[in-house]
Design an enzyme around this catalytic site. Structure first.
Site, mmCIF file in Angstrom:
data_model
loop_
_atom_site.group_PDB
_atom_site.id
_atom_site.type_symbol
_atom_site.label_atom_id
_atom_site.label_comp_id
_atom_site.label_asym_id
_atom_site.label_seq_id
_atom_site.Cartn_x
_atom_site.Cartn_y
_atom_site.Cartn_z
ATOM 1 C CE LYS A 170 -1.650 3.136 2.054
ATOM 2 N NZ LYS A 170 -1.439 4.580 1.707
ATOM 3 C CD GLU A 245 12.982 4.245 8.638
ATOM 4 O OE1 GLU A 245 12.969 5.043 9.598
ATOM 5 O OE2 GLU A 245 13.055 4.578 7.453
ATOM 6 C CB CYS A 279 13.466 8.968 7.973
ATOM 7 S SG CYS A 279 13.995 7.700 6.839
ATOM 8 C CD GLU A 369 11.093 12.470 10.920
ATOM 9 O OE1 GLU A 369 9.966 11.959 11.063
ATOM 10 O OE2 GLU A 369 12.066 11.843 10.477
HETATM 11 P P1 NAP Z 1 2.146 8.635 7.539
HETATM 12 O O1 NAP Z 1 0.739 9.118 7.634
HETATM 13 O O2 NAP Z 1 2.722 7.872 8.659
HETATM 14 O O3 NAP Z 1 2.244 7.808 6.178
HETATM 15 C C1 NAP Z 1 3.019 6.636 5.955
HETATM 16 C C2 NAP Z 1 2.169 5.549 5.291
HETATM 17 O O4 NAP Z 1 1.205 5.064 6.240
HETATM 18 C C3 NAP Z 1 1.351 6.039 4.102
HETATM 19 O O5 NAP Z 1 1.240 5.012 3.144
HETATM 20 C C4 NAP Z 1 0.020 6.331 4.750
HETATM 21 O O6 NAP Z 1 -1.047 6.402 3.852
HETATM 22 C C5 NAP Z 1 -0.109 5.174 5.700
HETATM 23 N N1 NAP Z 1 -1.068 5.361 6.776
HETATM 24 C C6 NAP Z 1 -1.563 6.531 7.287
HETATM 25 N N2 NAP Z 1 -2.453 6.280 8.253
HETATM 26 C C7 NAP Z 1 -2.553 4.925 8.376
HETATM 27 C C8 NAP Z 1 -3.315 4.049 9.217
HETATM 28 N N3 NAP Z 1 -4.156 4.515 10.137
HETATM 29 N N4 NAP Z 1 -3.155 2.724 9.062
HETATM 30 C C9 NAP Z 1 -2.298 2.236 8.143
HETATM 31 N N5 NAP Z 1 -1.560 3.014 7.322
HETATM 32 C C10 NAP Z 1 -1.679 4.339 7.441
HETATM 33 O O7 NAP Z 1 3.100 9.839 7.246
HETATM 34 P P2 NAP Z 1 2.705 11.205 6.512
HETATM 35 O O8 NAP Z 1 1.422 11.766 7.026
HETATM 36 O O9 NAP Z 1 2.715 10.959 5.074
HETATM 37 O O10 NAP Z 1 3.909 12.135 6.990
HETATM 38 C C11 NAP Z 1 3.847 12.754 8.280
HETATM 39 C C12 NAP Z 1 5.194 12.800 8.952
HETATM 40 O O11 NAP Z 1 5.726 11.467 9.095
HETATM 41 C C13 NAP Z 1 6.289 13.512 8.193
HETATM 42 O O12 NAP Z 1 6.244 14.882 8.352
HETATM 43 C C14 NAP Z 1 7.528 12.895 8.795
HETATM 44 O O13 NAP Z 1 7.858 13.494 9.997
HETATM 45 C C15 NAP Z 1 7.117 11.487 9.031
HETATM 46 N N6 NAP Z 1 7.569 10.604 7.925
HETATM 47 C C16 NAP Z 1 8.612 9.798 8.145
HETATM 48 C C17 NAP Z 1 9.066 8.999 7.121
HETATM 49 C C18 NAP Z 1 10.215 8.068 7.306
HETATM 50 O O14 NAP Z 1 10.873 7.733 6.347
HETATM 51 N N7 NAP Z 1 10.474 7.598 8.508
HETATM 52 C C19 NAP Z 1 8.475 9.036 5.873
HETATM 53 C C20 NAP Z 1 7.388 9.869 5.677
HETATM 54 C C21 NAP Z 1 6.942 10.637 6.721
HETATM 55 P P3 NAP Z 1 -1.424 7.851 3.242
HETATM 56 O O15 NAP Z 1 -0.341 8.188 2.305
HETATM 57 O O16 NAP Z 1 -2.718 7.642 2.566
HETATM 58 O O17 NAP Z 1 -1.501 8.804 4.394
#
Ligand code: NAP
Ligand code: MG
Length: 462
Positions: A170, A245, A279, A369
């Site tokens: 996904k 991660e 990250c 972050e």
């Molecule tokens: P996120 O919401 O954690 O998204 C990561 C993945 O999880 C996406 O595929 C997302 O889908 C999915 N997801 C979201 N809610 C979920 C749920 N309840 N159950 C299962 N899967 C779910 O991250 P983001 O909102 O895109 O980014 C927010 C912050 O996260 C960033 O500002 C950053 O600080 C951090 N981040 C960290 C990394 C890393 O490499 N560690 C990468 C990205 C972001 P959707 O795309 O549809 O939301």
């Protein structure tokens, strides 16, 4: 970009179960460039069933044959490298050169590394009077973010396939197009139907359905700490394996005696690359008080030079989030040495490369972050102080140490609570284990350690 209406399930593009769509936006000009279907519980269920059905056959496929399929996949990624780079530039906004070398280049290297590991890994070993088998964990549910959209998919899929697992991905809603391209590449590489499946959709719908599906044996997630916690809770409630991660707040420690200009310039480039959406970025620079003013000046100049070469952030949400952190840094008393909260362009989700000086360890911009092109420069008094600051966050994903010589840098790095440290500018190694101490996560990706995450052991006693 080829137009598909559906999901890649069981070796074919199938219509989605529901009518919902997700609009994909180019963050450089805010234009809608494509739509993809928003997957539902039914789509996830069909994909997991396909993966389960394909599991016995793929798990029993000799490792040499799995290696050959991964090598073929690598070749397809090479042949389609330009298309991959253009797609990532369109949906993520990364500059073309970065898209070529990193967004398309690293997945090629990683897929190649797993083609080799599948062929050479000891899936069976002897200990005393036992034979230990390293068998595939089963069906993997992979939930990936948008920041390195293809790399994040490949860093989970390639080792899973090498191990003999089958996969449902996904991808992030913001970057589904390169994920679809990857599914095409998997198909072209002759990987059997059902071994790899793709369901585009929203996190709380498709992502959650995947994490909760009883047919998934291991959930591998990369993204925010908030979502990671929920996924960890779901997985442990169902006694599934889980890999998380979750990002970081890594320290770039510049010890007295280091090549200051080089350490600062490489450090700034590390933070600004991919518009800070990395990250493992070294978003805290730690400098001895005697060299502090000089380092801030060098960092501000390096950030200003980045100016127009920096891409936008992935979305308006992320831009607003990053600008909010910049405002918070100012409000908490840090000093802007470069950049600031104003957008440098009228269109697109841009944020100026920003450097904060006079940052103290307890400030929000030194703890959380930000995920944008924002560097915090902190001052330390001696090595013990530097170590306290370096280790003084909930995270521990990466870091860097610069010193007069390697021995001194390594001595410091041994005391850091973090998963990866670059010594005096060491290069990225796609075979090195990548993953976090503390709240940066659970598990490791890449190389042989990444492969081991997708294996479970069985022993026979003789
Ligand atoms: P996120 O919401 O954690 O998204 C990561 C993945 O999880 C996406 O595929 C997302 O889908 C999915 N997801 C979201 N809610 C979920 C749920 N309840 N159950 C299962 N899967 C779910 O991250 P983001 O909102 O895109 O980014 C927010 C912050 O996260 C960033 O500002 C950053 O600080 C951090 N981040 C960290 C990394 C890393 O490499 N560690 C990468 C990205 C972001 P959707 O795309 O549809 O939301
Ligand atoms: Mg999200």
């Amino acid at each position: 970009m080829k137009a598909h209406d559906g999901m890649y399930i069981d070796g074919a593009w199938r219509p989605a179960a529901g009518p919902g769509v997700i609009e994909v936006v180019n963050p450089a000009d805010e234009q809608v460039i494509a739509t993809v279907p928003a997957g539902t519980v039914e789509d996830v269920d069909a994909a997991v069933r396909a993966a389960r059905a394909a599991l016995p056959g793929w798990a029993a496929t000799p490792p040499a044959e799995r290696a050959a399929r991964l090598a073929a996949l690598r070749d397809v990624l090479v042949a389609r490298q330009d298309e991959i780079a253009e797609t990532v530039t369109a949906e993520l906004g990364s500059p073309p050169k970065l898209s070529q070398t990193v967004h398309a280049g690293v997945p090629i290297a990683v897929t190649g590394s797993y083609a080799e590991l599948a062929a050479t890994y000891a899936f069976e070993e002897r200990t005393g009077n036992s034979t230990v088998l390293h068998e595939p964990v089963g069906v993997v549910g992979a939930i990936t973010p948008w920041n390195y959209p293809l790399h994040q998919i490949v860093a989970k899929t390639a080792p899973a396939l090498a191990a003999g697992c089958t996969v449902v991905v996904k991808p992030a809603e913001d970057t589904p197009l390169v994920a679809r391209l990857f599914a095409e590449a998997v198909h072209e590489a002759g990987i059997p139907a059902g071994v790899f499946n793709l369901v585009t959709g929203l996190g709380p719908v498709a992502g959650q359905a995947l994490a909760e599906h009883p047919g998934v044996d291991l959930v591998s997630f990369t993204g925010s700490t908030a979502v990671g916690r929920r996924i960890g809770a779901i997985a442990s409630g169902m006694v599934k394996k889980v890999a998380l991660e979750l990002g970081g707040k890594s320290a770039n420690v510049i010890l007295p005696g280091a090549d200051l200009a080089r350490a600062v310039n490489v450090g700034v480039a590390n933070v600004m690359s991919n518009s800070g959406q990395t990250c493992s970025a070294w978003t805290r620079m730690l400098v001895h008080h005697d060299q502090y003013d000089e380092a801030v000046e060098l960092a501000a100049a390096a950030a200003a030079k980045y100016g127009d070469r920096i891409g936008p952030l992935v979305s308006a949400t992320q831009r607003d989030r990053v600008r909010g952190y910049i405002a918070k840094g100012v409000a908490e008393g840090a000093r802007l040495a470069a950049g600031g909260p104003d957008s440098p362009h009228e269109r697109g989700y841009y944020v100026s490369p920003t450097v904060f000086a006079d940052v103290t360890p307890e400030m929000t911009i030194a703890q959380e972050e930000i995920f944008g092109p924002v560097l915090s420069v902190l001052r330390y008094t001696d090595e013990e102080d530097a170590l306290r600051i370096a280790n003084g966050t909930v995270y521990g994903l990466a870091g860097a140490v610069w010193a007069a010589d390697e021995t001194e840098a390594v001595a410091f790095a041994r005391r850091m609570e973090t998963g990866q440290v670059d010594i005096n500018g060491g290069r990225f190694n796609p075979l090195a284990p990548f993953g976090g101490y503390k709240q940066s996560g659970v598990g490791r990706e890449l190389g042989a350690h990444g492969l081991a995450e997708y294996l479970q052991t069985k022993s026979f006693q003789f």
